[in-house]
Design a protein around this motif. Structure first.
Motif, PDB file in Angstrom:
ATOM      1  N   THR A  37      24.749  52.639  25.392  1.00  0.00           N
ATOM      2  CA  THR A  37      26.087  52.459  25.947  1.00  0.00           C
ATOM      3  C   THR A  37      26.588  51.024  25.794  1.00  0.00           C
ATOM      4  N   ILE A  38      25.714  50.059  26.033  1.00  0.00           N
ATOM      5  CA  ILE A  38      26.113  48.645  25.998  1.00  0.00           C
ATOM      6  C   ILE A  38      25.606  47.946  24.738  1.00  0.00           C
ATOM      7  N   THR A  41      27.253  48.390  21.253  1.00  0.00           N
ATOM      8  CA  THR A  41      28.584  47.800  21.061  1.00  0.00           C
ATOM      9  C   THR A  41      28.490  46.450  20.352  1.00  0.00           C
ATOM     10  N   LEU A  52      33.755  53.755  21.483  1.00  0.00           N
ATOM     11  CA  LEU A  52      33.176  53.570  22.822  1.00  0.00           C
ATOM     12  C   LEU A  52      32.887  54.913  23.480  1.00  0.00           C
ATOM     13  N   ALA A  56      29.354  56.297  24.756  1.00  0.00           N
ATOM     14  CA  ALA A  56      29.201  56.621  26.180  1.00  0.00           C
ATOM     15  C   ALA A  56      28.771  58.067  26.379  1.00  0.00           C
ATOM     16  N   SER A 117      24.061  55.152  33.342  1.00  0.00           N
ATOM     17  CA  SER A 117      24.744  54.816  32.090  1.00  0.00           C
ATOM     18  C   SER A 117      26.205  55.235  32.135  1.00  0.00           C
ATOM     19  N   THR A 118      26.494  56.354  32.761  1.00  0.00           N
ATOM     20  CA  THR A 118      27.881  56.823  32.872  1.00  0.00           C
ATOM     21  C   THR A 118      28.699  55.893  33.753  1.00  0.00           C
ATOM     22  N   ALA A 121      29.221  52.530  31.914  1.00  0.00           N
ATOM     23  CA  ALA A 121      30.197  52.650  30.835  1.00  0.00           C
ATOM     24  C   ALA A 121      31.616  52.697  31.392  1.00  0.00           C
ATOM     25  N   TYR A 125      33.876  49.602  30.320  1.00  0.00           N
ATOM     26  CA  TYR A 125      34.758  49.908  29.194  1.00  0.00           C
ATOM     27  C   TYR A 125      35.862  50.911  29.508  1.00  0.00           C
TER      28      TYR A 125
END
Length: 243
Positions: A37-38, A41, A52, A56, A117-118, A121, A125
């Motif tokens: 997720t991070i 990027t 993104l 995600a 993670s959700t 994100a 973002y």
């Protein structure tokens, strides 16, 4: 003892054996999901919203794969080497209660990484989540399918073969599966292969559940996952009942 009591008994037995390892596996999935997720990027000089959103919504699928198709089979390979699987088969309980107990443990291992993670994100973002009512069914069928497949080949293969398959699945899924990018970017032969394998179907189902306004999944994808789930658990039941 009834089936539920047997499952509860085996659940306690397996949880006691794994101990703090369960927390370690959960932490591992959190790190992997945040890395996608991070961390992914950072590969882009400039990143847009569609990319993104792919990252995600791809993180949960990678958690299913890393838990059900790598961590779980490796754990089973170790248990087979130590003789623990043979010990489980000697218990005076229904063999399905053993499978059910382990399935519950590994489903629980997956949950923290997906939630964290959700949330991260969305906080960092705001990629464009649009949760559908299919989130829970998609989570259950995807997690159970990966567990079934991981169980299946880890019981049928030797410990060494299981470790090798786990490594291939981990790196292959991360780099050559349409989880974090559209399937159209892959060569045609690899696209065809993914149409048969469950990973693409899983990714589509998860994406459509987390962002139903941007992605969609057809009923055939659910049928494909259910088919792989049945094959996986059928293999496990065959092994557990084999003398």
């Amino acid at each position: 003892m009834g089936y539920l009591q047997q499952t509860k008994y085996v659940l306690r037995l397996q949880a006691a054996r794994l101990g703090g390892t369960i927390a370690f596996y959960a932490l591992q999935q959190i790190i992997i999901s945040l890395g996608i997720t991070i961390g992914f990027t950072f590969l882009y000089a400039e990143i847009d919203k569609p990319t993104l959103l792919y990252l995600a919504t791809g993180a949960p699928t990678m958690i299913f794969i890393m838990s059900g198709l790598t961590a779980l089979p490796m754990q089973n390979a170790t248990a087979k080497t130590e003789g623990h699987l043979s010990f489980l088969k000697t218990l005076p309980v229904n063999r399905l209660s053993i499978i059910s107990a382990d399935t519950i443990i590994w489903v629980l291992v997956m949950i923290p990484g997906i939630i964290i993670s959700t949330l991260c994100a969305q906080w960092l973002y705001a990629p464009g989540y649009a949760l559908s009512w299919t989130v829970i069914p998609a989570f259950l069928i995807s997690s159970i399918t990966c567990i079934a497949i991981g169980y299946g080949f880890s019981y049928l293969l030797s410990a060494e073969q299981t470790m090798l398959v786990c490594m291939v699945l981990a790196f292959g899924s991360l780099m050559f599966s349409p989880i974090n990018f559209p399937i159209e970017r892959l060569p045609e032969w690899l696209q065809f292969l993914h149409r048969l394998l469950p990973i693409d179907a899983m990714a589509q189902i998860i994406r459509s559940s987390f962002a139903h306004t941007s992605f969609s999944a057809s009923p055939i994808e659910y049928i494909k996952l259910l088919s792989w789930c049945i094959i996986g658990y059928a293999s496990v039941i065959y092994f557990m009942n084999k003398k």
